[in-house]
Design a protein around this motif. Structure first.
Motif, mmCIF file in Angstrom:
data_model
loop_
_atom_site.group_PDB
_atom_site.id
_atom_site.type_symbol
_atom_site.label_atom_id
_atom_site.label_comp_id
_atom_site.label_asym_id
_atom_site.label_seq_id
_atom_site.Cartn_x
_atom_site.Cartn_y
_atom_site.Cartn_z
ATOM 1 N N VAL A 25 39.812 41.963 26.017
ATOM 2 C CA VAL A 25 39.902 41.897 27.474
ATOM 3 C C VAL A 25 40.619 40.608 27.826
ATOM 4 C CG1 VAL A 25 38.588 41.831 29.604
ATOM 5 C CG2 VAL A 25 37.713 43.121 27.684
ATOM 6 N N ASN A 26 41.595 40.708 28.717
ATOM 7 C CA ASN A 26 42.332 39.531 29.167
ATOM 8 C C ASN A 26 42.211 39.416 30.678
ATOM 9 O OD1 ASN A 26 43.361 38.847 26.598
ATOM 10 N ND2 ASN A 26 44.921 40.409 26.826
ATOM 11 N N TYR A 27 41.971 38.202 31.137
ATOM 12 C CA TYR A 27 41.950 37.915 32.564
ATOM 13 C C TYR A 27 43.141 37.034 32.869
ATOM 14 C CZ TYR A 27 40.539 36.151 37.091
ATOM 15 O OH TYR A 27 40.516 35.822 38.409
ATOM 16 N N HIS A 28 44.094 37.562 33.647
ATOM 17 C CA HIS A 28 45.333 36.858 33.959
ATOM 18 C C HIS A 28 45.148 36.044 35.237
ATOM 19 C CE1 HIS A 28 47.092 39.372 30.884
ATOM 20 N NE2 HIS A 28 46.539 40.400 31.475
ATOM 21 N N LYS A 29 45.316 34.749 35.132
ATOM 22 C CA LYS A 29 45.100 33.858 36.273
ATOM 23 C C LYS A 29 46.342 33.675 37.134
ATOM 24 C CE LYS A 29 41.756 31.118 33.710
ATOM 25 N NZ LYS A 29 41.467 29.797 33.143
ATOM 26 N N ASN A 30 47.516 33.944 36.599
ATOM 27 C CA ASN A 30 48.754 33.699 37.346
ATOM 28 C C ASN A 30 48.969 34.678 38.483
ATOM 29 O OD1 ASN A 30 49.393 31.562 35.742
ATOM 30 N ND2 ASN A 30 50.854 32.658 34.483
ATOM 31 N N PHE A 31 48.530 35.904 38.327
ATOM 32 C CA PHE A 31 48.805 36.928 39.322
ATOM 33 C C PHE A 31 47.496 37.493 39.866
ATOM 34 C CE2 PHE A 31 52.242 36.994 36.187
ATOM 35 C CZ PHE A 31 53.275 36.581 37.005
ATOM 36 N N PRO A 32 46.802 36.768 40.738
ATOM 37 C CA PRO A 32 45.502 37.228 41.213
ATOM 38 C C PRO A 32 45.571 38.450 42.111
ATOM 39 C CG PRO A 32 46.156 35.244 42.352
ATOM 40 C CD PRO A 32 47.180 35.475 41.284
ATOM 41 N N TYR A 33 46.733 38.770 42.661
ATOM 42 C CA TYR A 33 46.845 39.919 43.540
ATOM 43 C C TYR A 33 47.119 41.209 42.790
ATOM 44 C CZ TYR A 33 51.651 38.467 42.838
ATOM 45 O OH TYR A 33 52.822 38.071 42.274
ATOM 46 N N LEU A 34 47.431 41.132 41.516
ATOM 47 C CA LEU A 34 47.647 42.320 40.692
ATOM 48 C C LEU A 34 46.360 42.692 39.974
ATOM 49 C CD1 LEU A 34 51.083 41.442 39.099
ATOM 50 C CD2 LEU A 34 50.648 42.985 40.985
ATOM 51 N N ASN A 35 46.418 43.710 39.139
ATOM 52 C CA ASN A 35 45.275 44.064 38.305
ATOM 53 C C ASN A 35 45.101 42.950 37.283
ATOM 54 O OD1 ASN A 35 43.254 45.273 36.929
ATOM 55 N ND2 ASN A 35 44.438 47.008 36.232
ATOM 56 N N THR A 36 44.167 42.055 37.523
ATOM 57 C CA THR A 36 44.068 40.845 36.724
ATOM 58 C C THR A 36 43.339 41.051 35.412
ATOM 59 O OG1 THR A 36 42.105 40.202 37.929
ATOM 60 C CG2 THR A 36 44.191 39.343 38.721
ATOM 61 N N TRP A 37 42.579 42.114 35.272
ATOM 62 C CA TRP A 37 41.855 42.395 34.029
ATOM 63 C C TRP A 37 42.588 43.473 33.249
ATOM 64 C CZ3 TRP A 37 37.760 39.559 32.527
ATOM 65 C CH2 TRP A 37 37.105 38.820 33.493
ATOM 66 N N SER A 38 42.801 43.250 31.968
ATOM 67 C CA SER A 38 43.382 44.290 31.123
ATOM 68 C C SER A 38 42.440 44.532 29.945
ATOM 69 C CB SER A 38 44.776 43.907 30.644
ATOM 70 O OG SER A 38 44.729 42.731 29.887
ATOM 71 N N LEU A 39 42.225 45.801 29.638
ATOM 72 C CA LEU A 39 41.278 46.203 28.596
ATOM 73 C C LEU A 39 42.020 46.982 27.527
ATOM 74 C CD1 LEU A 39 38.335 46.566 27.597
ATOM 75 C CD2 LEU A 39 38.194 48.571 29.058
#
Length: 79
Positions: A25-39
């Motif tokens: 699981v990755n939480y992307h901090k740069n783009f908070p308005y997009l789908n920030t969690w990827s599984l």
């Protein structure tokens, strides 16, 4: 369910082990308005070892938090 995590500047990485299943699981901090969690689910039967970790699960599903992801995995909705 075991969770290991690694905090970073641009993203936080989590490794979830639920029985024999392994997830990244990755939480992307740069783009908070997009789908920030990827599984992603670990699939050893993939042909290439490089891509064996990258089997995305529900790209269109938006997770609110790590708690939602754990519940999603625990309920086995990825099957």
């Amino acid at each position: 369910m075991r969770v290991k995590y690694k905090k970073g500047i641009d993203e936080d990485s989590y490794r979830i082990e639920f029985g024999n299943e392994k997830f990244d699981v990755n939480y992307h901090k740069n783009f908070p308005y997009l789908n920030t969690w990827s599984l992603h689910r670990y699939r050893p039967e993939k042909s290439n070892g490089l891509f064996s970790w990258y089997d995305p699960i529900f790209i269109n599903k938006k997770f609110e938090s790590l708690k939602d992801i754990k519940k999603f995995i625990r309920d086995r909705k990825y099957l």
